[in-house]
Each structure stands twice: as C-alpha cells, then as structure tokens.
Scaffold this active site. Structure first.
Site, PDB file in Angstrom:
ATOM      1  N   TRP A 233     186.857  82.460 -39.264  1.00  0.00           N
ATOM      2  CA  TRP A 233     187.252  81.058 -39.359  1.00  0.00           C
ATOM      3  C   TRP A 233     186.321  80.329 -40.335  1.00  0.00           C
ATOM      4  CZ3 TRP A 233     184.431  76.619 -38.128  1.00  0.00           C
ATOM      5  CH2 TRP A 233     185.151  75.423 -38.196  1.00  0.00           C
TER       6      TRP A 233
ATOM      7  N   ASP B  41     198.358  64.000 -37.835  1.00  0.00           N
ATOM      8  CA  ASP B  41     197.829  65.256 -37.300  1.00  0.00           C
ATOM      9  C   ASP B  41     197.781  65.216 -35.772  1.00  0.00           C
ATOM     10  OD1 ASP B  41     196.078  67.745 -37.126  1.00  0.00           O
ATOM     11  OD2 ASP B  41     196.138  67.440 -39.299  1.00  0.00           O
TER      12      ASP B  41
ATOM     13  N   ARG C   5     189.650  78.306 -27.630  1.00  0.00           N
ATOM     14  CA  ARG C   5     189.830  76.894 -28.008  1.00  0.00           C
ATOM     15  C   ARG C   5     190.558  76.125 -26.900  1.00  0.00           C
ATOM     16  NH1 ARG C   5     193.133  73.522 -31.996  1.00  0.00           N
ATOM     17  NH2 ARG C   5     191.636  72.030 -32.815  1.00  0.00           N
TER      18      ARG C   5
ATOM     19  N   LYS D 123     203.697  70.152 -39.865  1.00  0.00           N
ATOM     20  CA  LYS D 123     202.536  71.040 -39.942  1.00  0.00           C
ATOM     21  C   LYS D 123     202.520  71.822 -38.633  1.00  0.00           C
ATOM     22  CE  LYS D 123     197.454  71.085 -40.238  1.00  0.00           C
ATOM     23  NZ  LYS D 123     196.227  70.241 -40.310  1.00  0.00           N
TER      24      LYS D 123
ATOM     25  N   ASP E  89     200.914  74.440 -36.330  1.00  0.00           N
ATOM     26  CA  ASP E  89     199.612  75.063 -36.114  1.00  0.00           C
ATOM     27  C   ASP E  89     199.704  76.165 -35.065  1.00  0.00           C
ATOM     28  OD1 ASP E  89     196.905  75.439 -36.569  1.00  0.00           O
ATOM     29  OD2 ASP E  89     196.403  73.322 -36.346  1.00  0.00           O
ATOM     30  N   CYS E  90     198.681  77.000 -35.013  1.00  0.00           N
ATOM     31  CA  CYS E  90     198.597  78.125 -34.073  1.00  0.00           C
ATOM     32  C   CYS E  90     197.127  78.497 -33.975  1.00  0.00           C
ATOM     33  CB  CYS E  90     199.438  79.288 -34.573  1.00  0.00           C
ATOM     34  SG  CYS E  90     199.158  80.841 -33.705  1.00  0.00           S
ATOM     35  N   ASN E  91     196.416  77.938 -33.019  1.00  0.00           N
ATOM     36  CA  ASN E  91     194.955  78.015 -33.013  1.00  0.00           C
ATOM     37  C   ASN E  91     194.366  79.125 -32.150  1.00  0.00           C
ATOM     38  OD1 ASN E  91     193.734  75.891 -34.745  1.00  0.00           O
ATOM     39  ND2 ASN E  91     195.095  74.568 -33.549  1.00  0.00           N
TER      40      ASN E  91
ATOM     41  N   ASP F 196     190.225  75.919 -42.693  1.00  0.00           N
ATOM     42  CA  ASP F 196     189.739  74.619 -42.226  1.00  0.00           C
ATOM     43  C   ASP F 196     188.505  74.177 -42.999  1.00  0.00           C
ATOM     44  OD1 ASP F 196     191.719  74.279 -40.349  1.00  0.00           O
ATOM     45  OD2 ASP F 196     190.537  75.005 -38.661  1.00  0.00           O
TER      46      ASP F 196
END
Length: 718
Positions: free
Chosen positions: A179, A346, A426, A460, A462-464, A531
């Site tokens: 990351w 966001d 997370r 957007k 996302d997939c954290n 990021d």
C-alpha cells in the site's frame, strides 16, 4: 518412362499432402509476431515458434518440433503442467491429442483461432483460444475445459496460457510493493527452477504485486531495443505466473488463476472458461511493447477507451469525514474556479444508525446521513448542474463494517468463519459475491442511486479489504470455489451495471492499486494507482504502471502530500495521467491559483496528445536524479515533454535528452509552458524551431541542477 515419373511424382505429392493433413500447422499471427503450432506424429500439439513474424512459409519446415503446447499432469513431463484434472476414478492423468482447429476473422484486423484437444482415454475436451489483434500486435488467449464423465471432475490446475521460449538467458521484471508503494520495478535473471509471482488476497488481489510482467531474452531489458515478451492476466482476483527454466535451459511461462485453495468441481457438459491472458512480443524493447498495449487497450478493451476523461476536484483531503451539505456546495465553487469538469464526493456521506464518521462504522448502509445531507444527494447533483459541472460519488459496495445495519440483518451475506473470532482488515469485512442475493444487493447500490439521482455522472468504486475469514455460508460444501466464484459474482454485477448504464464512467479503486487488471477495465474507465500522491513517489509509481496501462486509465491528483514540492511540480506530475485535484484552494496563494487555472487550460488543450498519443519514456527515475517522458500525437504534429529534476547533485553535469517519435523531416517549435506567473523560461532553445531529426539525434537540455524542478515543453509542427 515419363508415365512412371509422373506416377512417382503423384504418389510422393499425395504422401506429402496426407502427411501435412495428418500434421496440421497452425499459425497465430499479428503484423509483427508469429506463434506457430504443429501436430506431431503422436497426435499431440507442439509449439514450434514464438517471435518476430516469419514471412516465408517455406522456412517453417526447418523449425524444431518444440515443446508440447499445453502440458498435462501425470504423463511423461517432469516439470510444471498447465492443467491437472482428477477424474471420477481418481486417476489424475491427462493426455491431450489434436482433434481440429478453426480460424475466423472477427474484423478490424482481429482473428480468432480455436484448437480443440481431447484425451484418448477420458471424455475430456480442452479448447485453446487465441485472438490476434494484428495492428496492435497483441495476442489474447484463454482455455475452455469440459467433459462428459458421469460425475463432476475436479480441476486442480487450469492455466489460461502456456508459452515456451528458448534463449541463452532470461531476465524477468516484476512490479511489486505494498500500500502506498505500488508497482516497483525489479529485474532479475532467471536460472534453473521456478520463479512464481502470485497473490492469495482475493478481492484486493494486487496489493503486493501487480498482475503483469516483462520477460527480456538474452540480455537485460532495454527501453528501445532487444526482444521482450510482456504479459498480463485479466482477472480481478488471485492470479499466478510461473516461470520455470528446465534442464535444457528452456523456459515455460504458465499464467492463470492461482490454484491455491481453488480446486473446482466441474459438472459434465459445463464449460470452465479461464480468464484471458494477453501478451505482446516486441523486438524494439519495452517502449514498443507498452505502446502496443496502450493502443490495444484504447481500441479494444478499456470501457469507453477512445473517449476523453473528465478532470475533477475531490473533497477528501479538504474535509475527510467532516462535512455537511453547505461545505460541499462551497467546494463546488472551488471546482468551477479551477475549471475542472466534475466535483467528486468521497467517503462519509451515508448511514444513519451508525453514521459514517470514520472507517469503523456504517459501511454497507447506503442511505444518506440525515444531518449531513438533509436534502439527500439530489441537492448536490442539482447544485453541481447549476454551476456547470458534473457530480460524482464514492461507494464501496462489496464491503461491510461489523458496526452496520447490513451486518446485523444479513451476517450470512458476509464471508466469515463460523467458529472463529473475526479478523478485520481496515475495520471491515467482505460480502460474499458468490451468493446471488449479495449480487443483487451490490448491483442495487449503484442502481438505486442512479434511479433516484440520474444526474450522477461518475462513480468511484472502492475495495479496501482483501478477503479474510475465508468461508462462505452460501457455498456450503464447495468452499474451494469461493475465490473463483467471488470474482465471477463481481463480473455478473458489473455486467448488469454496464448493460443498464453503458456510458457511466467509473473509477476502479482498491486502497490504491489493489485492483489493476484489464478484465476489470472492461467495466471501468480508469483506476486509482496509489493512495500515495507524493509527487516524487508518483513519478516511480506512474513509471511502473505506464509499462502496460495507457495514461487515460491512470488517475493522478494534485494534493498536499509533500509540501516540500511546489504546486507546479505536483501538477506537472499529475498531468501525465488523468488529471484531478484533491486540495483546498484556500491553502494556495494568488500565484498558485493563477498557475492551476492555466495548467487546467493547458491540460485540456493537450488532452488528445497525453491521453491518446504515443508514450516515449526518455529517462528513467530509477538510478537517476532526473526523469523525463514524452507524449506524441498520432499525427506527429504535437508532443508534450515532461522533465523533472528530483535531487540533482551540486554542479552535476547534465546532458541533452534525445526526443523520440517525431517526424525527422518536419520542423518543430519548442516552447516551455505551464510556468508560474511572472517566471520566464530558462530552457535553451525555447521558442525556437528545430528539425525532428535534430531533436531526436541531438536533443534538448531538459534537466537542471535545481532541486525539485519541473518542466513541461510543448513541441508543435511548424
């Protein structure tokens, strides 16, 4: 006598024709590459050649037999197989013999060849598909496996592709990291044995290693010379590349889904289709290979690949989770001052029982937070439209916080071990997309927002989190299907979204570059490489991703990361990709405001060159205090050259940089642009006219000994 001679000639010719019919020759070709297979006397398929295109068919007879094309487990080969099947009787052997092949023109210089192989003892069929993109010099390959045994067979390994190379040396480049430290370039020589590049993370599969590689033959890879094979897998999940050098110093490359914990039970007459593997073979180094992929991606693979991209302002670094309706509307005014196309909202706009005030709660509850957005997302869409900009929004629909209503109501939708403590990455977990009900839910996140607010112009996505707590309530006794069926479930959702909203742009994000593959990019117009927006780090990250992805797929934002760099340096770095801003205008002085306003205008003017043109990487940031790349329009009339001094040494000697891709016989004006207000250019030859020949053979003094200095130079045909 003449009659006898004629009869002898006829018999010999007939024998040759019969022999040719018994041993078919199969050529898969682009304008610059040949991949040649032939059936041997034993009825099996062998790869005879892979390399620069062979234009004289008469020469093919002199090629060696080569290696069996799609090697199987359990027979006489001693190295890694492409396929391993366990039959109903627990026998794991497979011997594939040629049945037939077909070739069909798809159009626009694209041809598909299908080779059918079958086992002579078990009713198992393997079809090898090769789609050749002639002009772009890309070959796409995948495999279809089926059978007619009484009960399901177990697929233990099932490669998309197996390629064979025979050279003196092999040099592998991989792109690994973590990351905020993605796509680091590392090259090493391969020796006897196996080198494996793989991932076991499931959803956020590419967090530690990107799903592409470069393989140089005989010598270490070069930018503009030498033979190199570049490959990538189209699979938004666990993948594996195996590079094995055998006892004869021959190399086999096996690419496909990672078989780790993924044995697949295949019922009779169902077809298991592997993911696509794409590769190009370049005789002019990595640069040509990259341009092959960039052209192919824009023309054939990326969603809306030939459309332009929107500039944007994101609110994240301005507000994080702390915002309300009025603050967001105020930021839209900043977007209009910048001259960007869109405002992107966001994370942090949703959930009520557990409001999304941090990443610890609310994920999965996709209704607007009442006290933040009392008038819903609709008010924001309306305000954006009044201000003449588009509105986009962040979602993370595959994930859930344990502290959420969705988790409380549908824990059976969550991937979790039934008898162990939950592990959170997370502070979240992954929804089980193998379950059709979960697929409906995830599709509904987008569909409900678009139904209520059809003015939303961008998502957007996302997939954290990788997949943790690996167990599916839905799959029950087929747990080894989870990694595969999760990705297939994701594609089913994305297919539904694309069918209903075919022109909806979406950004692919996964804590940065945790997802970056060409199958996902069928559904997404772009992706978020990292990021980490420190511009120095981005020079390296963007260099890595540029090896295979065109600039229009890479999102780059100007932020406050590394305030030791100027707003100009940060913006110049971001302008090499799809430009965005994630910054407070109030943090900038008047000159910086004026600069950004002009930079957006310059970017919009140069978009056709940067986003659609040919990329030439001139000077690598690896092993240098400087770096430079240039984009050349397809008509060679305009180019944009970016040059960066990172940390040059005192009194360092700098040399001219030779440009590339121009027309040697044309005249070009050289002009530095994108400068801070009130500053002049120190570029030697600024606003002068040179021949393309001079610029490519002598070059320009692009670099200085100034710390963290940047230049953007526009080259225009006179």
């Amino acid at each position: 006598m003449k009659l006898k001679a004629f009869l002898l000639f006829f018999l010999l010719s007939s024998f040759s024709l019969l022999q040719a019919a018994d041993k078919p020759l199969i050529k898969i070709e682009t304008e610059r590459t040949s991949l040649i297979y032939q059936v041997a006397d034993n009825g099996r398929l062998y790869q005879k050649y892979l390399g620069k295109k062979l234009n004289h068919d008469s020469d093919i007879q002199y090629l060696p037999q080569g290696t069996e094309a799609y090697l199987t487990h359990g027979m006489e080969d001693y190295f890694e197989p492409a396929i391993h099947i366990r039959h109903n009787d627990n026998n794991s052997s497979l011997l594939l013999k040629y049945v037939d092949h077909s070739s069909n023109a798809i159009g626009n210089g694209v041809n598909e060849t299908v080779i059918t192989l079958k086992d002579d003892k078990y009713p198992v069929t393997v079809k090898l598909h090769y789609v050749a993109y002639g002009k772009e010099n890309i070959i796409r390959t995948f495999t279809e496996i089926s059978h007619e045994e009484k009960k399901p067979v177990i697929l233990c390994k099932y490669a998309s592709s197996m390629l064979h190379l025979n050279s003196s040396k092999y040099f592998l480049t991989e792109f690994s990291g973590d990351w905020a430290h993605e796509a680091n370039v590392t090259e090493r020589e391969l020796a006897f044995g196996k080198k494996v590049i793989d991932t076991k993370l499931g959803a956020r599969a590419n967090m530690f290693v990107s799903p592409f590689f470069q393989l140089a033959l005989d010598n270490p890879s070069q930018e503009n010379a030498g033979e190199v094979l570049v490959g990538t897998i189209g699979w938004t999940g666990n993948f594996r590349f195996t590079f094995e050098v055998d006892n004869k110093n021959e190399l086999r490359i096996i690419s496909g889904i990672n078989p780790y914990d993924s044995e697949y039970s295949l019922p009779a007459r169902e077809v298991f289709r592997t993911p696509d593997f794409y590769f190009t073979y370049s005789t002019q180094g990595k640069g040509e290979a990259s341009r092959n992929f960039h052209d192919w991606a824009r023309n054939h693979q990326v969603k809306n690949g030939n459309d332009t991209r929107m500039t944007l302002l994101n609110n994240w670094e301005s507000t994080y989770f702390d915002f309300d309706e009025n603050k967001l509307i105020g930021l839209m005014d900043e977007a209009t001052k910048l001259g960007v196309d869109m405002f992107l909202l966001d994370d942090g706009w949703f959930a009520n029982k557990y409001p999304r005030s941090s990443d610890h709660q609310g994920l999965g509850d996709w209704e607007e937070t009442a006290d933040k957005l009392p008038n819903g997302v609709g008010r924001l869409v309306e305000e954006a439209q009044k201000k003449g900009i588009k509105f986009g929004i962040w979602i993370e629909p595959e994930m859930v916080n344990p502290k959420s209503e969705l988790y409380e109501k549908h824990k059976d939708w969550v991937i979790h071990l039934p008898n162990r403590d939950e592990y959170y990455f997370r502070n979240q977990m992954v929804l089980d997309l193998s379950n059709p009900k979960v697929q409906d839910h995830v599709f509904g996140v987008v569909d409900n927002l678009m139904t209520k607010y059809p003015g939303i112009a961008f998502f957007k996505w996302d997939c954290n989190s990788p997949i943790t707590n690996i167990y599916s309530v839905y799959l029950k006794d087929k747990q080894s299907h989870l990694y595969v069926d999760y990705v297939r479930g994701l594609y089913k959702v994305l297919d539904r979204i694309k069918a209903k909203y075919p022109n909806l742009p979406m950004m692919l994000c996964a804590g940065g570059g945790g997802r970056s593959d060409y199958e996902a990019l069928k559904y997404f117009t772009e992706f978020w490489p990292s990021d980490n927006t420190d511009p120095i780090e981005r020079l390296f990250i963007q260099w890595g991703y540029s090896q295979i992805f065109p600039s229009k797929t890479l999102c780059a934002h100007v932020t406050t990361w590394n305030r030791g760099t100027s707003i100009k340096f940060r913006t110049d770095v971001a302008m090499m990709c799809k430009l965005g801003f994630d910054i407070k205008l109030e943090d900038m002085n008047q000159n910086e405001h004026l600069y950004c306003d002009q930079a957006v205008k310059n970017y919009n003017r140069l978009k056709p060159v940067i986003l659609e043109g040919d990329l030439y990487r001139l000077v690598s940031p690896y092993g240098s205090n400087h770096t430079s790349s240039m984009f050349v329009g397809k008509d060679k009339k305009t180019a944009a050259v970016f040059a960066f001094d990172i940390h040059p040494r005192y009194a360092e000697k700098t040399l001219p940089v030779r440009l590339q891709g121009l027309n040697a016989d044309k005249k070009y004006r050289v002009k530095e642009i994108n400068m801070m207000p009130g500053s002049g250019s120190s570029l030697k030859g600024n606003n002068q006219v040179f021949s393309g020949e001079y610029l490519m053979n002598v070059g320009l003094d692009l670099f200085t000994t100034q710390q963290l200095n940047s230049r953007l130079i526009e080259i225009t045909e006179e």
